[in-house]
Structure formats: structure tokens, C-alpha cells
Scaffold this motif. Structure first.
Motif, short mmCIF file in Angstrom:
data_model
loop_
_atom_site.label_atom_id
_atom_site.label_comp_id
_atom_site.label_asym_id
_atom_site.label_seq_id
_atom_site.Cartn_x
_atom_site.Cartn_y
_atom_site.Cartn_z
N ILE A 186 97.62 34.46 38.97
CA ILE A 186 99.05 34.63 38.70
C ILE A 186 99.37 34.04 37.33
N GLU A 187 99.96 34.85 36.48
CA GLU A 187 100.43 34.36 35.18
C GLU A 187 101.70 35.09 34.83
N GLY A 188 102.80 34.36 34.77
CA GLY A 188 104.08 34.98 34.47
C GLY A 188 104.44 35.99 35.55
N GLY A 189 104.65 37.23 35.15
CA GLY A 189 104.96 38.29 36.10
C GLY A 189 103.75 39.11 36.49
N ARG A 190 102.57 38.65 36.13
CA ARG A 190 101.33 39.39 36.41
C ARG A 190 100.58 38.77 37.58
N ILE A 191 100.24 39.60 38.57
CA ILE A 191 99.35 39.15 39.64
C ILE A 191 98.12 40.04 39.62
N CYS A 192 96.97 39.43 39.86
CA CYS A 192 95.69 40.13 39.75
C CYS A 192 94.78 39.67 40.88
N VAL A 193 94.24 40.61 41.63
CA VAL A 193 93.27 40.26 42.67
C VAL A 193 91.91 40.11 41.99
N GLU A 194 91.37 38.91 42.06
CA GLU A 194 90.08 38.63 41.43
C GLU A 194 88.94 39.25 42.24
N GLU A 195 87.93 39.72 41.54
CA GLU A 195 86.72 40.23 42.18
C GLU A 195 85.57 39.34 41.74
N GLY A 196 85.07 38.54 42.67
CA GLY A 196 84.07 37.53 42.34
C GLY A 196 82.66 38.07 42.36
N TRP A 197 81.73 37.18 42.67
CA TRP A 197 80.32 37.57 42.69
C TRP A 197 80.10 38.74 43.65
N ARG A 198 79.46 39.79 43.16
CA ARG A 198 79.12 40.96 43.97
C ARG A 198 77.67 41.33 43.65
N HIS A 199 76.99 41.94 44.61
CA HIS A 199 75.63 42.41 44.32
C HIS A 199 75.70 43.52 43.28
N GLY A 200 74.96 43.35 42.21
CA GLY A 200 74.90 44.35 41.16
C GLY A 200 73.59 45.11 41.19
N PRO A 201 73.14 45.63 40.04
CA PRO A 201 71.89 46.38 39.99
C PRO A 201 70.72 45.55 40.51
N ALA A 202 69.79 46.20 41.21
CA ALA A 202 68.65 45.51 41.80
C ALA A 202 67.39 46.34 41.66
N ASP A 203 66.26 45.69 41.71
CA ASP A 203 64.96 46.35 41.65
C ASP A 203 64.04 45.62 42.62
N ASP A 204 63.58 46.29 43.65
CA ASP A 204 62.72 45.69 44.66
C ASP A 204 61.29 46.17 44.45
N LEU A 205 60.42 45.27 44.06
CA LEU A 205 59.02 45.60 43.80
C LEU A 205 58.23 45.78 45.09
N GLY A 206 58.74 45.18 46.16
CA GLY A 206 58.01 45.23 47.42
C GLY A 206 56.84 44.28 47.47
N ALA A 207 56.75 43.44 46.49
CA ALA A 207 55.68 42.44 46.41
C ALA A 207 56.14 41.35 45.46
N ARG A 208 55.33 40.30 45.34
CA ARG A 208 55.69 39.21 44.42
C ARG A 208 55.61 39.68 42.98
N TRP A 209 56.63 39.30 42.21
CA TRP A 209 56.63 39.64 40.79
C TRP A 209 55.64 38.77 40.02
N ALA A 210 54.96 39.33 39.07
CA ALA A 210 54.20 38.55 38.11
C ALA A 210 55.16 38.14 37.00
N ALA A 211 54.98 36.93 36.47
CA ALA A 211 55.92 36.43 35.46
C ALA A 211 56.07 37.39 34.28
#
Length: 314
Positions: free
Chosen positions: A253-278
Motif C-alpha cells: 500500500i502506498e498512497g492510493g495504490r494497492i498491489c497484491v505482491e507475488e512472492g517466491w514461485r517455482h520458475g524454470p526448471a531442468d531435471d537431469l534425473g541424476a546427480r549433477w556434475a559441477a
């Protein structure tokens, strides 16, 4: 007084000045009976005085409302249990908890002392947990006894807690913790009829000086966007029975503005299906960062170039 909060009982912490004062007055205007909590400390959390809380309670009574004062330290577990009990004894129950109390000690991380860290985390984060813990226990007991109340909790986070703020690392950590606590409490307390939301207000108070002083200056004419009273109508609505379907949200809330915040969300992902090498992590993570939304700059930051924000190389 009649309104959307008629007959409801509220506790507002840190209600002697600033945002808390305006919240208490606004809730009372809409018919709530208010426990005005304030320890009466300085902006840095030092000293104590009953005068600020007494002045607000007197203003509520003078306008035809009902109010009592409470001087509990909001981070004192036993004292906040008595504060909740006071509301129940004085007014016959508790329906609304507005966690607002806090102070700030601005400091760059390399200059922050252990005492400063502990003090800010204590009053903001524990100062939200302790009243909420005791209020929640009461609401659970009421629900189990067949007297479920349409209870509402409004916590106070901030833009610092959501986006970060240079020179306010401790305050940022505490306010981010409050946002996270809000999400968990909303889920855990839903079975008892309790909603839990948070606000992230921007307003002129004792805590908003320093680098924000120019923004917070009182305008000579027109709408005063930084008047703390602008925030309180949102708090009043979130405290109402009508708001029963809104929970686990953070509203900026700031002045006459109200905004619904969108926090941490799952974004792009890549599943190797195994342990990653560094050696594989770098290319994979850079590809994901290139697809991810860029984070908003921290308040007070020197805005980085887009390539630095998303991790891509130019």
C-alpha cells in the motif's frame, strides 16, 4: 460507532504512533473495540511511556468508541499472553490481531552489531510470533468448543522484506520472515476460521527518515501519498467478516495504490534425473536464468545491467 467491524474486538500493537495509531483509530471508526498496545519506546526502541497509547485510547473514547490500553513488550511471550487475556476479559473475546509494532536501526551489514541484529529481529519477528501464538491458541480453543470466530490477523511486512533495502539488512531479514510466517500461519489456522494476511505499507513514520526523507516530505498541496492514514482502510477491510475468503496474501500500500505482491514461485526448471556434475551446473543454470524473470532491484541499489541480473553473458 457502527460499521464493517461493529461488535468486533481488536488488538493493535505499536498503536501509540504512526501507522499503528491510524489503524487503531480506523478500526474504532468502523465499530471495533480496541486494545491499544504500545510500549512507548523511541524510534530506536529505547525507553518506555504509557502516554502514546493513552492518547489514542482517549481519542477513540472521545469519538464514542471503546478502547483500553496495554503496555506489553510484544516480544515478551508471557506479557503478550496477558495482552490477549486482557482483550477477552475486557470485551468478551478477540476477533482481530494487527501486528504492527517495530523499530529500525539502519546499518550496512559490515557495521551492524550483534546487539542491533538481535534487537530488530526480536521486536519485529518474535514480536509478531508471540501475540499470534497466544491469539491462535484462543481461536483454536473457541473452534473446538463450537464457538468458532471469524478471526483476522493482519501482519506488517514491508517493501524491504519483499524486495530488500540497502542499509537495512537486519530489518529486511525480519520483514521477510514476517511474510513467510504469514503464509504458514494462514494455512495452519484456516481450520479454525482464521485468515492471516500481511501488508507492506509505505508511509511517513518515525522509521522512514534517512535516505527516504525526501520522498516522505509533507506536500504543500494536493494528495499526501505518504500520510499513514492512507494505509488503515485496507487493514480495516482485511479485518472484516467480508474478507473471509482472502488469506495468505501480502498487500503493498502506498498512497492510493494497492498491489497484491507475488512472492517466491517455482520458475524454470531442468531435471537431469541424476546427480549433477559441477561442470554441468553452470551451463544448465545459466540457461534457466535466461528464461527466468529478472528480480526487482533492491531499494537503494545501483540497478545492474540486464545481463548481470539474469546471469546471461553479453
Amino acid at each position: 460507532m457502527t460499521g464493517i467491524l461493529a461488535g468486533r474486538v481488536a488488538i493493535v500493537t505499536g498503536a501509540g504512533r504512526g501507522l499503528g495509531r491510524e489503524h487503531a483509530l480506523e478500526l474504532a471508526r468502523h465499530g471495533a473495540k480496541v486494545v491499544v498496545n504500545d510500549l512507548g519506546t523511541s524510534g530506536a526502541g529505547e525507553g518506555a511511556s504509557s502516554a502514546p497509547a493513552e492518547e489514542v485510547a482517549a481519542a477513540i473514547r472521545a469519538a464514542g468508541g471503546q478502547a483500553v490500553t496495554n503496555g506489553a513488550d510484544v516480544a515478551d511471550f508471557a506479557a503478550t499472553e496477558k495482552m490477549v487475556a486482557q482483550a477477552i476479559e475486557e470485551f468478551g473475546g478477540l476477533d482481530i490481531l494487527v501486528n504492527n509494532a517495530g523499530f529500525v536501526r539502519d546499518r550496512m551489514l559490515v557495521n551492524t552489531s550483534e546487539e542491533e541484529w538481535d534487537a530488530v529481529i526480536r521486536v519485529h519477528l518474535k514480536g509478531h510470533f508471540a501475540p499470534l501464538r497466544h491469539a491462535a491458541a484462543y481461536w483454536r480453543a473457541e473452534a473446538k468448543a463450537g464457538r468458532q470466530r471469524a478471526a483476522r490477523v493482519i501482519n506488517t511486512s514491508s517493501g524491504a522484506g519483499l524486495q530488500g533495502s540497502v542499509g537495512q539488512g537486519t530489518y529486511t531479514a525480519a520483514k521477510a520472515g514476517i511474510a513467510g510466517l504469514t503464509l504458514v500461519a494462514a494455512e495452519e489456522l484456516a481450520p479454525y476460521g482464521v485468515t492471516v494476511n500481511a501488508i507492506a505499507p509505505s508511509a511517513r513514520t518515525r522509521m522512514t527518515g534517512g535516505p527516504f526523507a525526501a520522498k516522505m516530505a509533507v506536500p504543500t498541496e494536493g494528495f499526501d501519498a505518504m500520510d499513514p492514514a492512507n494505509v488503515s482502510p485496507v487493514v480495516a477491510w482485511l479485518a472484516s467478516i467480508e474478507a473471509g475468503d482472502v488469506t495468505g496474501r501480502v498487500v503493498e500500500i502506498e498512497g492510493g495504490r494497492i498491489c497484491v505482491e507475488e512472492g517466491w514461485r517455482h520458475g524454470p526448471a531442468d531435471d537431469l534425473g541424476a546427480r549433477w556434475a559441477a561442470a554441468e551446473v553452470g551451463p544448465a543454470l545459466r540457461a534457466l536464468l535466461a528464461r527466468a524473470a529478472s528480480p526487482e532491484p533492491v531499494y537503494g541499489a545501483r540497478t545492474p545491467a540486464p545481463s548481470a541480473v539474469n546471469g546471461a553473458r553479453g
